[in-house]
Write an enzyme that holds these catalytic residues in place. Structure first.
Site, PDB file in Angstrom:
ATOM      1  CD  GLU A  15      -5.392   6.175   1.900  1.00 27.68           C
ATOM      2  OE1 GLU A  15      -4.800   5.115   1.622  1.00 27.68           O
ATOM      3  OE2 GLU A  15      -4.962   6.976   2.739  1.00 27.68           O
ATOM      4  CG  HIS A  35      -1.759   1.230   1.342  1.00 29.11           C
ATOM      5  ND1 HIS A  35      -2.971   1.385   0.714  1.00 29.11           N
ATOM      6  CD2 HIS A  35      -1.541   2.382   2.024  1.00 29.11           C
ATOM      7  CE1 HIS A  35      -3.471   2.566   0.999  1.00 29.11           C
ATOM      8  NE2 HIS A  35      -2.621   3.195   1.805  1.00 29.11           N
ATOM      9  CD  GLU A  36       2.447   3.732   3.729  1.00 29.09           C
ATOM     10  OE1 GLU A  36       3.017   4.768   3.346  1.00 29.09           O
ATOM     11  OE2 GLU A  36       1.342   3.741   4.290  1.00 29.09           O
ATOM     12  CG  HIS A  75      -0.004   6.307  -0.788  1.00 26.65           C
ATOM     13  ND1 HIS A  75      -1.090   6.913  -1.377  1.00 26.65           N
ATOM     14  CD2 HIS A  75      -0.485   5.667   0.307  1.00 26.65           C
ATOM     15  CE1 HIS A  75      -2.180   6.665  -0.669  1.00 26.65           C
ATOM     16  NE2 HIS A  75      -1.841   5.904   0.355  1.00 26.65           N
TER      17      HIS A  75
END
Length: 268
Positions: free
Chosen positions: A192, A133-134, A137
C-alpha cells in the site's frame, strides 16, 4: 515440480475418499480429472494468465454499462487522465461504468475502470488520487499477483484449467467467484505504501498535482466516517486500512510540502 504438486493433490483426494462412509458413491475418473485440472491451474504460465485477465476485463465491460465517448463522465475522465500513458511499461486504458456502486479498480493489463457513482462524490483531484494509487499496484505487479491468487482460489473451487496450451474459457460462476476473490483481496502494508509513493511520482511526472494522493485519502476517511462502516467492501477495495489513513494523509502532505507543490485551490 509438477509431479510433486500432482502427488500432493492425489494424496489429498485419496484421503478424502478414505474418510467418507462406504455407502457414498464416487466417480474416481472424474475425481482424477479434477486433480489434473487443478495441477494445470497451479502451473499457469504468464501468457495464460494474460489471457485470463483479458477475458475477465472483457466480461466486466460486457456486464456493466460502459459510458460512450460522448458521455459527460467519459469526457471528464479522459480530461483527467490525459498524459497518463503507461505504468512501468504497462499501457493504460480507462473506461467509466455507469453504475450506482461507489468503486474503481485496475487490472494487471492496465485496464482502469472508474464507477460513475464514485465520480459523483469526488473532485477531480480526489479521483486522480484514487487512480494514481491503483496504477501504483499495476506498476508494481501487485494487481497481477493478486489476480493470480484470486484465480487459483477460484480454480480450487471450480477446476479452472488450460487445455492444449490454450486457457479454458471462464464460466459465469467462475467469473463471479473470481470477482468475489478480487474484492476481498488485501494488499500488505508495504504494498500500500509503495503504491502511494508510485502514485505520487506518477502523477507528478505526468504534470498532475500530486496533492491528489492526500486529498483522495481525506475523502476516503470522510466516506468511512459518514458510512459508519469502515469495513465496507468498496472502501477496502479502493484502499486498505493498513497503514491507517491518517498516517497516509500525513505522508503525502509532507511529501508535497517538501517538494514545494501548492495545494489545489478550493481544497480543504
Amino acid at each position: 515440480m509438477k509431479d510433486r504438486v500432482f502427488v500432493k493433490v492425489f494424496v489429498l483426494l485419496v484421503c478424502t475418499v478414505m474418510s467418507v462412509p462406504v455407502m457414498a458413491q464416487f466417480d474416481f475418473n472424474r475425481m482424477m480429472s479434477g486433480a489434473a485440472k487443478l495441477v494445470k491451474a497451479v502451473t499457469l504460465t504468464d501468457e495464460q494468465m494474460a489471457e485470463y485477465v483479458k477475458e475477465y476485463v472483457a466480461s466486466m465491460d460486457a456486464k456493466n454499462q460502459v459510458c460512450p465517448d460522448n458521455n459527460v463522465y467519459t469526457i471528464r475522465l479522459k480530461k483527467l487522465t490525459s498524459g497518463l500513458g503507461d505504468a512501468d511499461g504497462i499501457p493504460l486504458n480507462f473506461k467509466v461504468y455507469h453504475v450506482t456502486d461507489v468503486n474503481a479498480f485496475a487490472c494487471a493489463d492496465g485496464s482502469v475502470r472508474v464507477f460513475s457513482a464514485l465520480m459523483d462524490i469526488m473532485t477531480d483531484e480526489e479521483l486522480l488520487g484514487v487512480i494514481g494509487h491503483e496504477i501504483g499496484h499495476v506498476a508494481h505487479r501487485d494487481s497481477k499477483r493478486g489476480f493470480r491468487t484470486a484465480l487459483l482460489t477460484s480454480a480450487l473451487k471450480d477446476g479452472i484449467s488450460s487445455q492444449g496450451g490454450k486457457v479454458a474459457e471462464l464460466t459465469d460462476s467462475q467469473i463471479g467467484a473470481l470477482t468475489e476473490a478480487l474484492v476481498n483481496a488485501r494488499y500488505s502494508q508495504k504494498q500500500e505504501c509503495d503504491a502511494d509513493d508510485y502514485g505520487y511520482e506518477f502523477l507528478k511526472k505526468a504534470g498532475k498535482n500530486p496533492w491528489a494522493m492526500a486529498l483522495s485519502f481525506q475523502k476516503l476517511k470522510k466516506l468511512q466516517e459518514d458510512s459508519g462502516a469502515p469495513n465496507m467492501n468498496f472502501l477496502n477495495q479502493l484502499f486498505s486500512t493498513h497503514p491507517d489513513l491518517d498516517k497516509r494523509i500525513v505522508r503525502m502532505e509532507e511529501r508535497a510540502l517538501s517538494d514545494g507543490i501548492k495545494k489545489p485551490v478550493g481544497s480543504k
